[in-house]
Design an enzyme around this catalytic site. Structure first.
Site, PDB file in Angstrom:
ATOM      1  N   LYS A 225       0.894  -1.177   0.000  1.00 56.84           N
ATOM      2  CA  LYS A 225       0.000   0.000   0.000  1.00 56.84           C
ATOM      3  C   LYS A 225       0.923   1.215   0.000  1.00 56.84           C
ATOM      4  O   LYS A 225       1.554   1.549   0.990  1.00 56.84           O
ATOM      5  CB  LYS A 225      -0.896  -0.021   1.236  1.00 56.84           C
TER       6      LYS A 225
ATOM      7  N   GLU B 150       7.837   0.163  12.610  1.00 52.24           N
ATOM      8  CA  GLU B 150       8.920   1.141  12.728  1.00 52.24           C
ATOM      9  C   GLU B 150       8.252   2.502  12.782  1.00 52.24           C
ATOM     10  O   GLU B 150       7.724   2.972  11.777  1.00 52.24           O
ATOM     11  CB  GLU B 150       9.847   0.976  11.516  1.00 52.24           C
TER      12      GLU B 150
ATOM     13  N   CYS C 173      13.056   9.092   9.962  1.00 51.71           N
ATOM     14  CA  CYS C 173      12.628   8.566  11.264  1.00 51.71           C
ATOM     15  C   CYS C 173      13.772   8.564  12.265  1.00 51.71           C
ATOM     16  O   CYS C 173      13.561   8.772  13.446  1.00 51.71           O
ATOM     17  CB  CYS C 173      12.004   7.193  11.117  1.00 51.71           C
TER      18      CYS C 173
ATOM     19  N   GLU D 291       7.751  14.021  17.715  1.00 46.03           N
ATOM     20  CA  GLU D 291       8.492  14.038  16.452  1.00 46.03           C
ATOM     21  C   GLU D 291       8.026  15.231  15.607  1.00 46.03           C
ATOM     22  O   GLU D 291       6.828  15.384  15.378  1.00 46.03           O
ATOM     23  CB  GLU D 291       8.183  12.722  15.725  1.00 46.03           C
TER      24      GLU D 291
HETATM   25  P1  NAD Z   1       0.782   7.676   8.817  1.00 43.77           P
HETATM   26  O1  NAD Z   1       1.349   6.770   9.837  1.00 43.77           O
HETATM   27  O2  NAD Z   1      -0.609   8.112   9.020  1.00 43.77           O
HETATM   28  O3  NAD Z   1       0.854   7.021   7.345  1.00 43.77           O
HETATM   29  C1  NAD Z   1       1.803   6.081   6.940  1.00 43.77           C
HETATM   30  C2  NAD Z   1       1.130   5.063   6.038  1.00 43.77           C
HETATM   31  O4  NAD Z   1       0.102   4.383   6.760  1.00 43.77           O
HETATM   32  C3  NAD Z   1       0.453   5.661   4.809  1.00 43.77           C
HETATM   33  O5  NAD Z   1       0.649   4.786   3.706  1.00 43.77           O
HETATM   34  C4  NAD Z   1      -1.010   5.681   5.212  1.00 43.77           C
HETATM   35  O6  NAD Z   1      -1.892   5.637   4.107  1.00 43.77           O
HETATM   36  C5  NAD Z   1      -1.122   4.413   6.008  1.00 43.77           C
HETATM   37  N1  NAD Z   1      -2.249   4.375   6.957  1.00 43.77           N
HETATM   38  C6  NAD Z   1      -2.814   5.416   7.619  1.00 43.77           C
HETATM   39  N2  NAD Z   1      -3.816   4.972   8.398  1.00 43.77           N
HETATM   40  C7  NAD Z   1      -3.886   3.633   8.244  1.00 43.77           C
HETATM   41  C8  NAD Z   1      -4.692   2.603   8.805  1.00 43.77           C
HETATM   42  N3  NAD Z   1      -5.654   2.869   9.705  1.00 43.77           N
HETATM   43  N4  NAD Z   1      -4.471   1.327   8.434  1.00 43.77           N
HETATM   44  C9  NAD Z   1      -3.496   1.019   7.555  1.00 43.77           C
HETATM   45  N5  NAD Z   1      -2.715   1.955   6.976  1.00 43.77           N
HETATM   46  C10 NAD Z   1      -2.894   3.249   7.322  1.00 43.77           C
HETATM   47  O7  NAD Z   1       1.748   8.912   8.699  1.00 43.77           O
HETATM   48  P2  NAD Z   1       1.456  10.302   7.991  1.00 43.77           P
HETATM   49  O8  NAD Z   1       0.075  10.788   8.291  1.00 43.77           O
HETATM   50  O9  NAD Z   1       1.838  10.191   6.598  1.00 43.77           O
HETATM   51  O10 NAD Z   1       2.461  11.215   8.815  1.00 43.77           O
HETATM   52  C11 NAD Z   1       2.152  11.600  10.157  1.00 43.77           C
HETATM   53  C12 NAD Z   1       3.370  11.567  11.029  1.00 43.77           C
HETATM   54  O11 NAD Z   1       3.908  10.248  11.073  1.00 43.77           O
HETATM   55  C13 NAD Z   1       4.531  12.405  10.540  1.00 43.77           C
HETATM   56  O12 NAD Z   1       4.414  13.716  10.892  1.00 43.77           O
HETATM   57  C14 NAD Z   1       5.694  11.735  11.192  1.00 43.77           C
HETATM   58  O13 NAD Z   1       5.888  12.183  12.485  1.00 43.77           O
HETATM   59  C15 NAD Z   1       5.296  10.290  11.229  1.00 43.77           C
HETATM   60  N6  NAD Z   1       5.948   9.520  10.153  1.00 43.77           N
HETATM   61  C16 NAD Z   1       6.997   8.761  10.484  1.00 43.77           C
HETATM   62  C17 NAD Z   1       7.643   8.046   9.512  1.00 43.77           C
HETATM   63  C18 NAD Z   1       8.799   7.191   9.846  1.00 43.77           C
HETATM   64  O14 NAD Z   1       9.593   6.880   8.990  1.00 43.77           O
HETATM   65  N7  NAD Z   1       8.918   6.768  11.060  1.00 43.77           N
HETATM   66  C19 NAD Z   1       7.232   8.107   8.193  1.00 43.77           C
HETATM   67  C20 NAD Z   1       6.126   8.891   7.859  1.00 43.77           C
HETATM   68  C21 NAD Z   1       5.494   9.584   8.876  1.00 43.77           C
END
Ligand code: NAD
Length: 480
Positions: free
Chosen positions: A174, A249, A283, A383
């Protein structure tokens, strides 16, 4: 640039049941292309296709060295299309073009590394005395679901699917809503490498719709997620309902402890890479520096100089490695980071440099240094995921360790000192999954990576990650 990108299910490109989503170039604010959005029905088709591949045993029965060769071929295919892929990556994600080139090469390296190891996933024989012969086999789970974040869309997908394929699993990815375009190249690479249709499926969809449908699908047998803590909890809960293992992660608030004897000139490079690479959307970013009070002024001067030396603007115009930074991924992420700087100021931190949006279209934030940050401030606990360095100070080693360990996270940590006894002692006490001594990001694809505490569980990278994708079967034979 094609203006509409589709999902890839069972070896064919298709529109999504969820409509389309605009992908914005964060370097200009303009719409770059549209991508098909998958709904639960599309996810179901992809999972069933992957399940059919697994049930056919074509990947399981293949000699691992052959499977490994195909995995390596995917990496070679990415490198053969380096220019095209890195340009699309820059345009959808905002990073400088040279950083995008680094990411494509990094993604290719995962296929080389895990492709090489496919034939090394060996079982063992367990002695049970003369009447028995016993051995273990490492079997693939079957369908591996991978939910990808927007900050490193290529490297994150490569990291998971290279190890999953090397061990004989089929994958449903995804891809992230903000940066889905480059993930299409994995479908092309898998096709070029000769993997059967259905082995690699790539779908973009909303997290709450396609993401949620994927991680709760009953035929998914293993889940890998990188992203926020909140989503990690939702995914782990869905996994628990189906009794499926997952690797999480979830980011961090990682700290470097800089002792009074540290080489601050060398540390400039750690500041440059640790917090301003990918505009801080990493991250394992060095988002906190805990410096001995006797070196605080000097460190602030050097950090300010680094921050101010970076030329910030559209990634596509920044093609040569150097002191440059691109945009953040979206206006929303930029505004969130800028808002966190304002809250930090209101809680008593001092903005030494940066902290403001650039006065031009695009999701730009000035490289920022904050001084006087203390553990009770929001900025020290949450973060930012942006180019914002928080400087804190300490007077003795115990205090430094206490500050470093004062968040719920525990992804990585760093110690900077010439005294290796002290470095080792501090490394033993820091609560994090990976410790860097005298170089932030020391290590590589070969070293296990993952968090303590709310940074998640399970390890990626290194040989350790291979075991995420296999389950042990013990075969005990009674001899006649
Ligand atoms: P998120 O965790 O919401 O999204 C990451 C992925 O998860 C995306 O592909 C999203 O579509 C998917 N997702 C969201 N809700 C889901 C659910 N209920 N079930 C399954 N998949 C789902 O992150 P974001 O909204 O893109 O970013 C928000 C914050 O997350 C950022 O500000 C940052 O702090 C953190 N982040 C961390 C990393 C990392 O590498 N650790 C990466 C991206 C974001």
């Amino acid at each position: 640039m094609q203006d509409f990108w589709q999902n890839y299910i069972d070896g064919a490109w298709s529109d999504g049941g969820g409509g389309r989503i605009d992908v914005v170039n964060p370097g200009t604010g303009d719409v770059l292309a549209a991508h098909a959005l998958a709904n639960a029905g599309d996810v179901d088709r992809a999972v069933r296709a992957a399940e059919r591949v697994h049930a056919s045993r074509v990947l399981t029965d293949m000699r691992p060295i052959e499977r490994g060769r195909m995995v390596q071929e995917m990496g070679r295919w990415l490198l053969a299309h380096l220019d095209e892929i890195s340009r699309v990556l820059t345009l959808e994600q905002g990073k400088p073009l040279w950083e995008a080139v680094t990411e494509v090469k990094g993604a290719a390296l995962y296929f080389e590394y895990y492709g090489n190891q496919a034939s090394t996933v060996e079982g063992k024989s367990i002695p049970l005395g003369a009447g028995y012969f016993d051995f273990t086999v490492n079997e693939p789970y079957g369908v591996s679901a991978q939910v990808i974040p927007w900050n490193y869309p290529l490297e994150m997908t490569a990291r998971g699917i290279s190890a999953a394929l090397a061990t004989g699993n089929a994958c449903v990815v995804k891809s992230p809503e903000l940066t889905p375009l480059t993930n299409a190249y994995f479908a092309k690479a898998a096709e070029a490498a000769g993997f059967p249709a259905g082995t690699v499926n790539i779908l973009c969809g909303l997290g709450q719709v396609a993401g949620a449908a994927l991680v709760s699908h009953r035929s998914v047998r293993q889940i890998v997620f990188t992203g926020s803590v909140q989503t990690g909890i939702a995914i782990a809960s869905a996994a628990a309902k189906n009794v499926v293992p997952c690797v999480l992660e979830l980011g961090g608030k990682s700290a470097a402890i800089v002792h009074e004897d540290a080489d601050l000139e060398a540390f400039e490079s750690d500041i440059r890479w640790g917090i301003y690479f990918n505009a801080g959307q990493v991250c394992s970013a060095m988002s906190r520096v805990i410096v001995h009070e006797s070196r605080r002024e000097e460190l602030l001067e050097r950090a300010t100089e680094i921050a101010q030396s970076l030329s910030v603007g559209p990634g596509i115009e920044r093609d040569v490695e150097g002191p440059t930074m691109g945009s953040m991924v979206s206006d929303g992420q930029r505004d969130r980071a800028a808002g966190m700087v304002q809250v930090a100021e209101s809680q008593g931190a001092r903005v030494v440099t940066g902290g403001r949006k650039l006065n031009r279209p695009g999701a730009f934030l000035e490289p920022t240094v904050l001084d006087g940050v203390t553990s009770d401030m929001t900025i020290a606990q949450e973060e930012v995921f942006g180019p914002v360095l928080s400087v804190m100070s300490f007077s003795d080693d115990e205090e430094a360790i206490e500050i470093a360990n004062s968040t719920d996270y525990g992804l990585v940590g760093g110690v900077f000192t010439k005294d290796l006894d002290r470095a080792t002692r501090v490394a033993q006490r820091m609560r994090a999954g990976q410790i860097f001594i005298n170089e932030w990001f020391a290590g590589g694809i070969e070293t296990p990576f993952g968090g303590f505490g709310k940074s998640g569980y399970g390890r990626e990278k290194g040989r350790e990650a291979l075991w995420n994708y296999v389950q042990t079967k013990n075969v005990a034979m009674k001899l006649g």
